[in-house]
Motif scaffolding. Structure first.
Motif, PDB file in Angstrom:
ATOM      1  N   PRO A 161       7.171  13.262  -3.976  1.00 20.48           N
ATOM      2  CA  PRO A 161       7.902  12.121  -3.414  1.00 20.48           C
ATOM      3  C   PRO A 161       7.641  10.884  -4.246  1.00 20.48           C
ATOM      4  N   MET A 162       8.706  10.176  -4.567  1.00 20.84           N
ATOM      5  CA  MET A 162       8.569   8.999  -5.421  1.00 20.84           C
ATOM      6  C   MET A 162       8.533   7.733  -4.589  1.00 20.84           C
ATOM      7  N   PRO A 163       7.533   6.914  -4.814  1.00 23.42           N
ATOM      8  CA  PRO A 163       7.470   5.642  -4.078  1.00 23.42           C
ATOM      9  C   PRO A 163       8.499   4.676  -4.624  1.00 23.42           C
ATOM     10  N   PRO A 164       8.807   3.643  -3.875  1.00 22.61           N
ATOM     11  CA  PRO A 164       9.707   2.618  -4.397  1.00 22.61           C
ATOM     12  C   PRO A 164       9.031   1.893  -5.537  1.00 22.61           C
ATOM     13  N   PRO A 165       9.801   1.232  -6.395  1.00 22.42           N
ATOM     14  CA  PRO A 165       9.176   0.467  -7.478  1.00 22.42           C
ATOM     15  C   PRO A 165       8.111  -0.459  -6.928  1.00 22.42           C
ATOM     16  N   HIS A 166       7.031  -0.580  -7.673  1.00 24.04           N
ATOM     17  CA  HIS A 166       5.902  -1.409  -7.236  1.00 24.04           C
ATOM     18  C   HIS A 166       6.356  -2.837  -6.999  1.00 24.04           C
ATOM     19  N   GLN A 224       0.816  -1.209   0.000  1.00 27.09           N
ATOM     20  CA  GLN A 224       0.000   0.000   0.000  1.00 27.09           C
ATOM     21  C   GLN A 224       0.855   1.268   0.000  1.00 27.09           C
ATOM     22  N   VAL A 225       1.929   1.277   0.799  1.00 21.82           N
ATOM     23  CA  VAL A 225       2.737   2.496   0.865  1.00 21.82           C
ATOM     24  C   VAL A 225       3.500   2.738  -0.428  1.00 21.82           C
ATOM     25  N   SER A 226       3.563   1.747  -1.315  1.00 20.41           N
ATOM     26  CA  SER A 226       4.221   1.951  -2.609  1.00 20.41           C
ATOM     27  C   SER A 226       3.262   2.553  -3.635  1.00 20.41           C
ATOM     28  N   ILE A 227       1.976   2.646  -3.311  1.00 23.81           N
ATOM     29  CA  ILE A 227       0.970   3.177  -4.232  1.00 23.81           C
ATOM     30  C   ILE A 227       0.909   4.700  -4.105  1.00 23.81           C
ATOM     31  N   VAL A 228       0.967   5.398  -5.238  1.00 26.12           N
ATOM     32  CA  VAL A 228       0.925   6.860  -5.254  1.00 26.12           C
ATOM     33  C   VAL A 228      -0.528   7.343  -5.148  1.00 26.12           C
ATOM     34  N   ASP A 229      -0.716   8.449  -4.426  1.00 25.59           N
ATOM     35  CA  ASP A 229      -2.030   9.114  -4.303  1.00 25.59           C
ATOM     36  C   ASP A 229      -3.075   8.228  -3.632  1.00 25.59           C
ATOM     37  N   TRP A 230      -2.654   7.465  -2.637  1.00 27.51           N
ATOM     38  CA  TRP A 230      -3.618   6.614  -1.936  1.00 27.51           C
ATOM     39  C   TRP A 230      -4.669   7.467  -1.230  1.00 27.51           C
ATOM     40  N   GLU A 231      -5.920   7.057  -1.314  1.00 29.36           N
ATOM     41  CA  GLU A 231      -7.017   7.781  -0.677  1.00 29.36           C
ATOM     42  C   GLU A 231      -7.862   6.816   0.155  1.00 29.36           C
ATOM     43  N   GLY A 232      -8.482   7.361   1.197  1.00 29.53           N
ATOM     44  CA  GLY A 232      -9.395   6.568   2.007  1.00 29.53           C
ATOM     45  C   GLY A 232      -8.688   5.721   3.036  1.00 29.53           C
TER      46      GLY A 232
END
Length: 576
Positions: free
Chosen positions: A524-529, A360-368
């Motif tokens: 901020p860039m997440p780590p590769p999926h 989940q923390v690797s996903i960009v623009d997480w909502e909810g």
């Protein structure tokens, strides 16, 4: 404790005895709910069951049996998966013929036509090695009636003896187990608590978990077991009701088993320092404990919950249907399998939520809300085309968890980066197959399609897969999701809020450390999926064709290579 000059101080029996004297007013043993103390002395246990208490005693007995020409069988407690021809692979519950046991760590055995080495700590010896005759076909016709009667009487006597053997093993191992638990509580925990400079409360909680609660529970269980034990005629003992009466109490093992990996890590850190190694060894000697390291003692509760189904399966084998305890033993066997299965499933789920949190923390623009707010397992994932009411198609990556379906969009340039788009609540959904051709609800032509319809709002979601096989897998996964939710409810499968929060905190902390100072297009860039593979195997009940026990990955003893093992120069590293 470190002496002046930086030299490590060696712990002695005298120093611990002085510490014990300081706490002399403390009770010498835990008591049960009735305030009674009925523990067996160490001497009594040694005299009653020496092969369980004396290091190497069981190994010596096996070698004597093999030397006499006896056939010795063992049952696997855990899976042993190997990539090496020199090792014997097997699954939990498999029966292995032991051919040589001169080394305490590795035995030579056979399964079908395969002979190889296997770790001795992965198996449990069968109590009864000899099989009963299956029929009387060798009896001559003219003597058939008389001989069959004698033969049946002999079989009955043998079966009574074999049931006696299993009953006695259950009783003896239970008494020895209580001794081990007492040694841990009084030999280790009590001494550790007196040395606040060496151990914090949090450290002791991590290392020993709820083992004191297990000790208290097991003493009450043994007390009830002794009441049902027939000393004069053990084969008439009716112990099945004890397991049924206490089956809910065995759930406390779940907490201990889940905590055990953390305990091993914490203990490993301490044992790198000489003062802790000397301290724990002094504790063992003061308590007159057998020659097993502390990590071996802490493994015994995990091993114990694995052995109960195997012991009950063997007892059921030698209990006739006419026996007054047959139905209770059969029910107890199923109950203990389910207890072990639930504990194993919780352990697997805890590992699963850590992976989900990192995903989940690797996903960009997480909502909810976090995924873990409602889910604890990934069931299926893959790409689908989502079609809107306006006929617009969108290719998305979908992740089906229990209770919800999350879908994301891939980055155009970095295909390993995913952007959160939305989620669908699966609890109110109904799965519907869609035929190839023009769909009447969306007025578009579709192929390899299926629908998910909200029963309350009648909202329709239309999805198309690339291939017919993909569609089939998705529909099976959606049906599986509903079954698993129901099974979790029936099993009482729950992950605590604290465990979920801790998993998310650890994942966010790890991500923050890796991504500090790194940016992508100003953000901020997440780590590769990280690919989050579904767990395809999930065992709710253990197969009953053989007395098989669900495998605890955490329970597997450490593989300690013996001296002779170094003579094999081409061995690959051990594989789990």
């Amino acid at each position: 404790m470190v002496a002046r000059g930086g030299m490590a101080r060696f712990w002695s029996l005298e120093s611990l005895q002085m510490a014990a004297a300081d706490g002399g007013t403390e009770s010498s043993a835990l008591v049960d709910d009735n305030g009674s103390e009925e523990d067996y002395s160490y001497e009594e246990l040694c005299q009653a069951t020496p092969r369980y208490l004396q290091p190497g005693g069981e190994q010596l007995a096996i070698n004597e049996l093999i030397s006499d020409g006896s056939i010795v069988h063992a049952e696997a407690l855990w899976d042993h998966v190997t990539m090496d021809d020199q090792e014997l692979g097997f699954k939990a519950g498999d029966v292995i013929r032991v051919l040589e046991a001169s080394n305490k760590d590795w035995w030579w055995g056979r399964i079908e036509d395969k002979e190889a080495w296997f770790p001795a700590s992965f198996v449990r010896l069968r109590v009864n090695q000899e099989e009963l005759p299956e029929n009387c076909s060798s009896i001559q016709d003219e003597e058939q009636d008389a001989d069959i009667s004698k033969h049946r009487q002999k079989i009955a006597e043998n079966k009574d003896q074999m049931r006696t053997n299993v009953i006695q093993e259950i009783m003896n191992t239970e008494r020895v187990y209580i001794k081990h638990l007492k040694d841990i509580c009084e030999g280790y925990i009590r001494q550790c608590r007196k040395h606040t400079g060496m151990f914090t409360t949090a450290q002791l909680s991590t290392i020993f978990g709820n083992i004191e609660d297990i000790y208290k529970f097991q003493r009450k269980f043994l007390k009830d077991l002794e009441k049902q034990y027939n000393k004069e005629e053990p084969h008439l003992s009716e112990i099945g009701s004890c397991f049924l009466q206490h089956q809910e109490g065995f759930a406390i093992y779940s907490e201990y088993c889940n905590n055990h990996p953390s305990a091993c890590i914490e203990l490993s850190k301490l044992m790198k320092q000489g003062k802790y190694r000397h301290f724990f060894e002094a504790c063992r000697l003061l308590q007159q404990m057998i020659d097993i390291a502390i990590d071996g003692f802490l493994l015994t509760p995990v091993q114990k919950i694995c052995k109960y189904p195997l012991q009950l399966a063997e007892l059921l084998k030698y209990t006739t249907q006419e026996h007054s305890d047959y139905n209770n033993i059969k029910a107890a066997y199923e109950a203990m399998k389910n207890v072990a299965c639930l504990i194993n499933e919780r352990k697997r789920r805890l590992e699963s939520i850590d992976k989900i949190a990192r995903w989940q923390v690797s996903i960009v623009d997480w909502e909810g809300p976090d995924v873990l707010a409602r889910s604890s397992e990934l069931i299926h994932s893959g790409e689908l085309t989502k079609i809107s009411k306006q006929g617009k198609s969108q290719q998305r990556t979908f992740f089906l968890f229990d209770h919800q379906l999350v879908f994301c969009k891939k980055d155009l340039l970095r295909r390993d980066i995913l952007y959160y788009k939305d989620r669908i609540d699966m609890d109110e959904m109904e799965l519907v197959d869609a035929e190839d051709g023009r769909d009447k609800d969306f007025n578009v032509s579709v192929k390899n399609a299926f629908k998910i319809i909200n029963r309350a709002t009648e909202e329709i979601h239309l999805f198309c897969a690339k291939k017919q096989e993909d569609k089939k897998r998705w529909m099976e996964a959606c049906e599986s999701e509903r079954r698993r939710v129901q099974e979790d409810k029936e099993m009482g499968m729950e992950i605590s809020e604290n465990q979920k929060k801790q998993a998310m905190q650890n994942a966010r902390k790890s991500r923050h450390g890796k991504m500090k100072g790194v940016s992508y297009n100003g953000c901020p860039m997440p780590p590769p999926h990280q690919s989050l593979h579904p767990i395809h195997q999930r065992h709710i009940t253990v197969p009953t064709s053989i007395p098989q026990q669900q495998v605890f990955a955490l329970a597997e003893p450490k593989r300690k290579p013996s001296l002779f093992w170094h003579t094999f120069n081409k061995l690959t590293p051990f594989k789990k």
